[in-house]
Design an enzyme around this catalytic site. Sequence first.
Site, PDB file in Angstrom:
ATOM      1  N   SER A  14       1.234  -1.269   0.470  1.00 25.14           N
ATOM      2  CA  SER A  14      -0.137  -0.093   0.104  1.00 25.14           C
ATOM      3  C   SER A  14       0.690   1.394   0.176  1.00 25.14           C
ATOM      4  CB  SER A  14      -1.288   0.399   1.164  1.00 25.14           C
ATOM      5  OG  SER A  14      -1.348  -0.920   0.779  1.00 25.14           O
ATOM      6  N   GLY A  18       0.324   1.865  -7.579  1.00 28.73           N
ATOM      7  CA  GLY A  18       0.220   1.597  -8.931  1.00 28.73           C
ATOM      8  C   GLY A  18      -0.026   3.172  -8.794  1.00 28.73           C
ATOM      9  N   LYS A 189      17.172   2.612   6.930  1.00 30.42           N
ATOM     10  CA  LYS A 189      17.121   1.666   6.891  1.00 30.42           C
ATOM     11  C   LYS A 189      16.378   1.082   6.310  1.00 30.42           C
ATOM     12  CE  LYS A 189      21.164  -0.205   9.143  1.00 30.42           C
ATOM     13  NZ  LYS A 189      22.499   0.505   8.821  1.00 30.42           N
ATOM     14  N   GLN A 192      17.394   0.903   2.774  1.00 32.83           N
ATOM     15  CA  GLN A 192      18.253   0.080   2.122  1.00 32.83           C
ATOM     16  C   GLN A 192      18.406  -1.587   1.792  1.00 32.83           C
ATOM     17  OE1 GLN A 192      22.171   1.160   4.501  1.00 32.83           O
ATOM     18  NE2 GLN A 192      20.875   2.585   4.926  1.00 32.83           N
ATOM     19  N   LYS A 223      22.811   9.898   0.905  1.00 32.33           N
ATOM     20  CA  LYS A 223      23.078   8.758   1.592  1.00 32.33           C
ATOM     21  C   LYS A 223      22.216   7.690   1.147  1.00 32.33           C
ATOM     22  CE  LYS A 223      21.943   7.226   6.486  1.00 32.33           C
ATOM     23  NZ  LYS A 223      21.314   7.534   8.179  1.00 32.33           N
ATOM     24  N   CYS A 382     -25.563   1.234 -11.396  1.00 33.89           N
ATOM     25  CA  CYS A 382     -26.097   0.154 -11.190  1.00 33.89           C
ATOM     26  C   CYS A 382     -27.721  -0.598 -10.108  1.00 33.89           C
ATOM     27  CB  CYS A 382     -24.897  -1.652 -11.255  1.00 33.89           C
ATOM     28  SG  CYS A 382     -25.054  -2.953 -11.489  1.00 33.89           S
ATOM     29  N   MET A 385     -29.867   1.891  -9.834  1.00 31.29           N
ATOM     30  CA  MET A 385     -31.048   1.849 -10.648  1.00 31.29           C
ATOM     31  C   MET A 385     -31.866   0.987 -10.161  1.00 31.29           C
ATOM     32  SD  MET A 385     -31.303   1.141 -14.669  1.00 31.29           S
ATOM     33  CE  MET A 385     -31.972  -0.661 -13.942  1.00 31.29           C
ATOM     34  N   ARG A 463     -25.667  -9.547 -12.676  1.00 29.92           N
ATOM     35  CA  ARG A 463     -26.169 -10.285 -12.989  1.00 29.92           C
ATOM     36  C   ARG A 463     -27.608 -10.122 -13.521  1.00 29.92           C
ATOM     37  NH1 ARG A 463     -24.106 -13.399  -8.940  1.00 29.92           N
ATOM     38  NH2 ARG A 463     -21.816 -13.305 -10.126  1.00 29.92           N
ATOM     39  N   HIS A 508     -21.845   0.770 -15.355  1.00 33.48           N
ATOM     40  CA  HIS A 508     -20.321   1.864 -14.092  1.00 33.48           C
ATOM     41  C   HIS A 508     -20.249   2.445 -15.224  1.00 33.48           C
ATOM     42  CE1 HIS A 508     -21.374  -1.158 -10.658  1.00 33.48           C
ATOM     43  NE2 HIS A 508     -21.267  -1.949 -11.863  1.00 33.48           N
ATOM     44  N   GLU A 510     -18.770   4.610 -13.503  1.00 36.59           N
ATOM     45  CA  GLU A 510     -17.630   5.587 -12.827  1.00 36.59           C
ATOM     46  C   GLU A 510     -16.285   4.570 -13.567  1.00 36.59           C
ATOM     47  OE1 GLU A 510     -19.993   3.144 -12.025  1.00 36.59           O
ATOM     48  OE2 GLU A 510     -19.090   1.671 -10.402  1.00 36.59           O
TER      49      GLU A 510
HETATM   50  N1  GLN Z   1     -26.861  -7.335  -7.606  1.00 35.99           N
HETATM   51  C1  GLN Z   1     -27.233  -6.689  -8.929  1.00 35.99           C
HETATM   52  C2  GLN Z   1     -26.849  -7.775  -9.888  1.00 35.99           C
HETATM   53  O1  GLN Z   1     -26.040  -9.114 -10.120  1.00 35.99           O
HETATM   54  C3  GLN Z   1     -26.313  -5.375  -9.290  1.00 35.99           C
HETATM   55  C4  GLN Z   1     -24.637  -5.683  -9.395  1.00 35.99           C
HETATM   56  C5  GLN Z   1     -23.780  -4.256  -9.313  1.00 35.99           C
HETATM   57  O2  GLN Z   1     -24.510  -2.979  -8.384  1.00 35.99           O
HETATM   58  N2  GLN Z   1     -22.990  -4.021 -10.226  1.00 35.99           N
HETATM   59  O3  GLN Z   1     -27.712  -7.471 -10.920  1.00 35.99           O
END
Ligand code: GLN
Length: 539
Positions: A14, A18, A189, A192, A223, A382, A385, A463, A508, A510
């Site tokens: 951590s 990245g 240290k 090193q 150093k 997701c 919604m 899903r 998604h 994001e």
């Molecule tokens: N659990 C929900 C589904 O599988 C929403 C999945 C999610 O938010 N990524 O459809």
Amino acid sequence: MKKLIFVTGGVCSSLGKGVTASSIGSLLEARGLAVRMLKIDPYLNVDAGTMNPYQHGEVYVTDDGAETDLDLGNYARFTAAPISRANSITTGQVYREVINKEREGRFLGKTVQVVPHITDEIKSRIVAAGRDPEADVTIVEIGGTVGDMESVPFLEAARQLIHEYGRQDAVSVHVTLVPEVTGGELKTKPTQHSVKELQEVGIQPDVLVCRSASGLDESLRRKLAAFTNVEYEGVISAKDAPTIYQIPLVFHEQGLDQFLLAKMNVESRHADLRAWKEVVRKLTEPKKRVRIGVVGKYMELHDAYKSVWEALYHGGIGNDAGVEIVRIDSSRFEAEGADPGEILSDVDGLLVPGGFGQRGIDGMVAAARWSREHGLPYFGLCLGMQIMAIEWARDVLGWADANSAEFAPDADRAVVSLLEDQVDVKNYGGTMRLGSNDSVFKDGSKPALAYGSTRVSERHRHRYEFSNAFRGDFEASGLVIAGTTPDGELVESLEWPGHPWGVGVQYHPEFKSKPTAPHPLFAAFVAAALERGKKKAHA
Ligand code: GLN
């Protein structure tokens, strides 16, 4: 020109390997080079899809539907490098491939071993990641900490590649910690020792990125250089920064990009860092401020919604506003006598992110209802919604038992459900809608206005789907089906009618937001929240 940069980590995990790899990528891009990014995860899982968010943080999804480590999200936010399945390697993938080849008899009866068979497979994947003729430099982040048993084959592959390419074409960046002991003294240290461990596996670092709380002065850098055989200019002080997006600038001020390019003998233009400076300015000295509440499941774990937090900050950048995120555990809405208006009284927007499993659903429904009824801007991602669908069905359509089949498999009104052909598949991991597909939006809908387009491509990982069996009831009662797949079959977006900004998307967004290119839906949501804040101030 094909160059390799390996990024390893020492002392502890951590430390921001990245972000270091990503920042180097963004600096090389600012100098006109084309980079490719590769993450190596030394675990046996074939991908991150089945890993618990509590242990592993967010699963980052690529366009081609790979479920990967969240570091790939950083690569996508910091660089323009294309990110796909080929940009993530796990020990599990490598062993599976080698064992499959062995079963097919492709090793012609030889004894199959870690060296050379596993290391060769790793090397060929590293080289493949940068094979695109457009690519100049491949940055390879090796997960884990030097000294871990798990990373040994990967470090050996890196050593061999550095040897084969030559040190001018393959360089090594090592990220370490310089801790402060009581009294404020910084200790070199551990660094090193960590470099010694790297040298023991045959890798001499060219650059040390030294994390510390307060920064290393010149004498400490000298150093460290003297003790580790790294040139003084290669010892970089990376003190804690107010935002990760400042790291490219921190590195640049210390000449890291110049140093790497000189090492690799690459000519380049001057670095154009205006966009990054603007990002940092907007994050550290925003003109306005807004508070966004997030009601989700894995709230106590910072990394579980990594891309959501970042996309919200980007939405702020898009409005020159500082976003303060207020994390609210959905169980608070479920407590006896809970008053959603009070819990949400100090936020100007509510976001319900993705999630799996039953816990907290009723709390999310309560929070969404209050937002719908009181004009609080709402953004559902997701699961967020699907919550809109459940809430609407229970309250507007009056179906008290409405639910998602995920939470109530036998519900009569499963307004969110599996598709017919999915119902019998029990094999987790195989039944999700994963990766990118197009969505089309109604003209004039909030998403269409935000995107400035009625057709976009976004990434999915879920899903269950909005159930078409009830679509007519929803539309007749006024809920707007703002977006669907191009064939009209699957609902991709819902919108509350007559509401300042109530939008849910089945995908998604994001994952596609960048600080230098905020996602349009996040920018529009933050704009709506700012608007509400203004009205509240005048009320
Ligand atoms: N659990 C929900 C589904 O599988 C929403 C999945 C999610 O938010 N990524 O459809």
